[in-house]
Design a protein around this motif. Structure first.
Motif, PDB file in Angstrom:
ATOM      1  N   THR A 107       0.913  -1.003   0.166  1.00  8.99           N
ATOM      2  CA  THR A 107      -0.219   0.062   0.098  1.00  8.99           C
ATOM      3  C   THR A 107       1.133   0.882   0.048  1.00  8.99           C
ATOM      4  O   THR A 107       1.906   0.812   0.512  1.00  8.99           O
ATOM      5  CB  THR A 107      -1.165  -0.267   0.989  1.00  8.99           C
ATOM      6  OG1 THR A 107      -0.660   0.057   2.554  1.00  8.99           O
ATOM      7  CG2 THR A 107      -1.708  -0.794   1.445  1.00  8.99           C
ATOM      8  N   GLU A 108       0.157   2.043  -0.190  1.00  8.23           N
ATOM      9  CA  GLU A 108       1.311   3.489  -0.455  1.00  8.23           C
ATOM     10  C   GLU A 108       1.069   4.533   1.398  1.00  8.23           C
ATOM     11  O   GLU A 108       1.651   5.626   0.541  1.00  8.23           O
ATOM     12  CB  GLU A 108       0.185   4.153  -1.449  1.00  8.23           C
ATOM     13  CG  GLU A 108       0.340   3.993  -2.987  1.00  8.23           C
ATOM     14  CD  GLU A 108       1.509   3.146  -2.847  1.00  8.23           C
ATOM     15  OE1 GLU A 108       2.594   4.369  -3.560  1.00  8.23           O
ATOM     16  OE2 GLU A 108       2.095   2.640  -4.067  1.00  8.23           O
ATOM     17  N   THR A 109       0.552   4.106   1.525  1.00  4.97           N
ATOM     18  CA  THR A 109       0.702   4.744   3.098  1.00  4.97           C
ATOM     19  C   THR A 109       1.917   4.953   3.570  1.00  4.97           C
ATOM     20  O   THR A 109       1.407   6.083   4.171  1.00  4.97           O
ATOM     21  CB  THR A 109       0.213   3.434   4.546  1.00  4.97           C
ATOM     22  OG1 THR A 109      -1.493   3.312   4.013  1.00  4.97           O
ATOM     23  CG2 THR A 109      -0.396   4.497   5.715  1.00  4.97           C
ATOM     24  N   LEU A 110       2.710   4.337   3.767  1.00  3.35           N
ATOM     25  CA  LEU A 110       4.524   4.829   4.023  1.00  3.35           C
ATOM     26  C   LEU A 110       4.744   6.035   3.068  1.00  3.35           C
ATOM     27  O   LEU A 110       5.331   6.606   3.579  1.00  3.35           O
ATOM     28  CB  LEU A 110       5.456   3.638   4.424  1.00  3.35           C
ATOM     29  CG  LEU A 110       6.771   3.860   5.081  1.00  3.35           C
ATOM     30  CD1 LEU A 110       6.116   4.793   6.633  1.00  3.35           C
ATOM     31  CD2 LEU A 110       6.917   2.187   5.475  1.00  3.35           C
ATOM     32  N   VAL A 111       4.584   5.455   1.759  1.00  2.00           N
ATOM     33  CA  VAL A 111       5.313   6.211   0.426  1.00  2.00           C
ATOM     34  C   VAL A 111       4.824   8.560   1.353  1.00  2.00           C
ATOM     35  O   VAL A 111       5.481   9.240   1.473  1.00  2.00           O
ATOM     36  CB  VAL A 111       4.680   6.041  -0.761  1.00  2.00           C
ATOM     37  CG1 VAL A 111       5.223   6.761  -1.238  1.00  2.00           C
ATOM     38  CG2 VAL A 111       5.762   4.203  -0.908  1.00  2.00           C
ATOM     39  N   ALA A 112       3.131   7.657   1.124  1.00  2.00           N
ATOM     40  CA  ALA A 112       2.939   9.048   1.923  1.00  2.00           C
ATOM     41  C   ALA A 112       2.938  10.129   2.927  1.00  2.00           C
ATOM     42  O   ALA A 112       3.389  10.847   2.878  1.00  2.00           O
ATOM     43  CB  ALA A 112       0.975   9.122   1.436  1.00  2.00           C
ATOM     44  N   GLY A 113       2.827   8.671   3.696  1.00  2.00           N
ATOM     45  CA  GLY A 113       3.469   9.292   5.577  1.00  2.00           C
ATOM     46  C   GLY A 113       4.648  10.547   5.120  1.00  2.00           C
ATOM     47  O   GLY A 113       5.467  11.041   6.171  1.00  2.00           O
ATOM     48  N   LEU A 114       6.180   9.697   4.370  1.00  2.00           N
ATOM     49  CA  LEU A 114       7.780  10.107   4.730  1.00  2.00           C
ATOM     50  C   LEU A 114       7.113  10.866   3.353  1.00  2.00           C
ATOM     51  O   LEU A 114       8.425  11.762   4.159  1.00  2.00           O
ATOM     52  CB  LEU A 114       8.296   8.766   3.547  1.00  2.00           C
ATOM     53  CG  LEU A 114       8.316   7.904   5.215  1.00  2.00           C
ATOM     54  CD1 LEU A 114       9.527   6.754   3.928  1.00  2.00           C
ATOM     55  CD2 LEU A 114       9.252   8.640   5.554  1.00  2.00           C
ATOM     56  N   ILE A 115       6.655  11.535   2.451  1.00  2.44           N
ATOM     57  CA  ILE A 115       6.941  12.656   1.619  1.00  2.44           C
ATOM     58  C   ILE A 115       6.313  13.731   2.765  1.00  2.44           C
ATOM     59  O   ILE A 115       6.652  15.113   2.157  1.00  2.44           O
ATOM     60  CB  ILE A 115       6.022  12.075   0.785  1.00  2.44           C
ATOM     61  CG1 ILE A 115       6.720  10.943  -0.418  1.00  2.44           C
ATOM     62  CG2 ILE A 115       5.619  14.022  -0.383  1.00  2.44           C
ATOM     63  CD1 ILE A 115       6.228  11.019  -1.839  1.00  2.44           C
ATOM     64  N   GLU A 116       5.260  13.525   2.730  1.00  2.00           N
ATOM     65  CA  GLU A 116       4.706  14.560   4.168  1.00  2.00           C
ATOM     66  C   GLU A 116       4.886  15.601   5.161  1.00  2.00           C
ATOM     67  O   GLU A 116       5.466  16.780   5.271  1.00  2.00           O
ATOM     68  CB  GLU A 116       3.355  13.657   4.842  1.00  2.00           C
ATOM     69  CG  GLU A 116       2.493  15.289   5.500  1.00  2.00           C
ATOM     70  CD  GLU A 116       0.544  14.779   5.846  1.00  2.00           C
ATOM     71  OE1 GLU A 116       0.299  15.229   6.617  1.00  2.00           O
ATOM     72  OE2 GLU A 116      -0.040  14.036   4.712  1.00  2.00           O
TER      73      GLU A 116
END
Length: 565
Positions: free
Chosen positions: A428-437
């Motif tokens: 899932t993209e949860t971790l990627v989105a959170g790190l970018i944020e």
């Protein structure tokens, strides 16, 4: 040099007479394991081979000495030998065990002659030892836990206590009238080795010899295994007890049992001391749908609760279709491209480690790079690689939990703003989105692909759909989808245990009733939650005065067996 590693003679070889215990593989001694590791040939009955072969080296020859099935009255062993290359070892002729042992030892081979229980008490190994001595074949004896000692211990029946007692061991198959008279006249504990359909006759012999009909008696079948069952009765009521429990008459009547006669077998004492059969998942068949590598530690934990785990891989792990992205990322680790690398699974660690080995790198390449890991197993895989994680979630072991603890990018303290995230192709993209944020640049790299595994054997598929399993553990949404896809939907009597809300939702979408949810997303917490469910289920049955049954025994047409508690 220990006796088990003595070199074999050039002509006569060497024989180790080894006691394999009553049936629990965990009861093998350290000496037994050592001898098995050096064996060239194993000589044993089928049940014993199943216990000892795990510790034998690859390619060892196996000699099965079961009685000739065409002539059950002879009891003569036959040579049915298969080695690691699946070729027959010797001629398939009917011979006695002593000849089999000596034939196997020819040419300097190291032979392990494994017997159930102990060689000196449970097996008539003395004749085989004498034959070896007469032929000049050197041998040794590795004692094992005797059936008459190990089985009562697992049944919660101590043979002696602080008050002391006379303990007699009787083999009902060979006991003489004088033997029955002597043990009948004693008030000590009597341990009788017999068969299920001969227990009542043995009880009658003791009563005729002077024992009171109300003397307590326990009968245990398949002792020390997860098939163990124990019945509590008296010498006068044992036949009626076994009939009421619907275990006699039965095709299993010839199976061996251990009966313990005496006050230490009383029902009140056994209710307090029955530690083995009262395990929370005792005898439960639990389906573990994970990859074989991932299932091992989970299966060990389930066994500690008394369960019988069955590992059915639903996911196969394969390399990415295009390896270039992974190759560039691993090279970037060495050249200083990344500030962080985050591992969310054991498979991700394995994929990076394999690339390191391919390039001749080791854990030193992580110098100067911060390492994050989700979950205890992932962290342990890194430690085994020689890398200690800098960050493991303090709370929930998930991508969300990792983001809770992940520091925001700070250009003053972080010379590099990039994170390497090796993951599965379906992550899932949860971790990627959170790190970018949080201000980080992320190289989201497919390190491995997860594909649906091949269907399990037909018998396993039928057991899944027909209610043959007591529980199934789902550790991800993909395991739900893949198991249903390759094997069908579990029967409605099967207890469904899920690792978290997302997995539970997927299970419900497939028409499954979720009975157990892990308190946190950990496979070990999931197993603990299932054990707690089993414990509460057992306690409720006992409080209501009902027999303790497994979930699979509730399905239509199943034989409802009464528990022995």
């Amino acid at each position: 040099m220990s006796p088990t590693t003595l070199p074999a003679g050039p002509e006569h070889g060497h024989v180790t007479f080894l006691g394999a215990g009553p049936g629990d593989p965990g009861l093998l001694t350290l000496r037994a394991v050592e001898a098995l590791a050096h064996a060239d040939v194993l000589v044993a009955e089928h049940e014993v081979l199943d216990v000892v072969r795990t510790h034998a080296r690859q390619g060892v020859s196996e000699v099965q000495t079961d009685a000739d099935p065409s002539d059950p009255g002879t009891g003569a062993p036959q040579l049915t030998v298969v080695d690691g290359a699946s070729t027959t070892f010797g001629a398939p002729a009917v011979r006695d065990a002593a000849h089999l042992v000596m034939e196997a030892a020819r040419g300097g081979r190291r032979v392990v002659r494994a017997v159930t229980g102990d060689p000196g008490l449970d097996a008539y190994a003395a004749e085989e030892m004498l034959a070896c001595a007469a032929a000049g074949v050197p041998f040794e004896v590795v004692p094992g836990i005797a059936n008459a000692v190990g089985v009562p211990a697992y049944a919660g029946v101590p043979l002696r206590d602080a008050e002391g007692a006379d303990v007699r061991f009787v083999d009902a198959r060979t006991a003489s009238d004088r033997c029955w008279t002597e043990v009948g006249a004693s008030d000590g504990t009597v341990v009788v080795s017999t068969t299920l359909d001969s227990v009542a006759a043995a009880a009658g012999e003791l009563v005729s010899a002077g024992r009171k009909p109300d003397t307590p008696l326990t009968v245990t079948i398949a002792g020390t295994t997860t098939r163990q069952r124990t019945w509590t009765a008296t010498l006068g009521t044992v036949a009626q007890t076994l009939k009421q429990a619907k275990v006699l008459p039965s095709p299993d009547g010839g199976r061996p049992v251990i009966a313990v006669v005496g006050e230490r077998s009383s029902a009140a004492r056994r209710d307090q001391l029955s530690w083995f059969e009262s395990k929370p998942l005792f005898g439960w068949k639990v389906l573990v749908p994970r990859t074989k590598e991932q299932a091992a530690s989970l299966s060990d934990q389930l066994r500690s609760y008394g369960a019988v785990p069955s590992e059915v891989p639903t996911i196969a792990v394969e390399p990415p279709r295009t390896p270039q992205q992974m190759e560039r990322a691993v090279k970037g680790l060495v050249t200083g491209r990344y500030e962080w690398i985050a591992f969310t699974s054991v498979n991700a660690v394995k994929a990076v480690r394999e690339k390191f080995e391919e390039y001749g790198l080791d854990a030193r390449a992580f110098a100067g790079i911060k390492v994050a890991a989700v979950g205890e197993q992932t962290a342990n895989a890194l430690i085994a690689f020689g890398v200690k994680p800098d960050l493991v979630p303090s709370g929930e072991q998930s991508a969300a939990g990792l983001l809770e603890d992940w520091p925001p990018y700070d250009p003053v303290f972080d010379p590099i703003d990039r994170v390497f995230l090796p993951r599965a192709d379906i992550a899932t993209e949860t971790l990627v989105a959170g790190l970018i944020e949080l201000g980080w640049e992320v190289d989201d790299v497919t390190a491995y692909r997860t594909v649906r595994a091949s269907p399990p054997p037909a018998t396993t598929r039928e057991a899944i759909k027909g209610g043959g399993f007591d529980a199934v553990l789902f550790t991800s949404s993909s395991t739900v989808r893949n198991l249903v896809g390759i094997a069908g939907k579990p029967h409605n009597v099967t207890v469904i245990a899920c690792i978290g809300p997302a997995t539970a939702k997927t299970a419900e979408e497939h028409g499954l009733r979720v009975d157990v949810m892990a308190p946190e997303p950990s496979v070990h917490k999931l197993a603990e939650a299932l054990a707690d469910f089993g414990l509460r289920r057992r306690a409720a049955a006992l409080e209501a005065g009902d027999p303790v049954t497994r979930p699979s025994e509730r399905r239509p047409g199943s034989r409802r067996r009464r528990s022995s508690t």
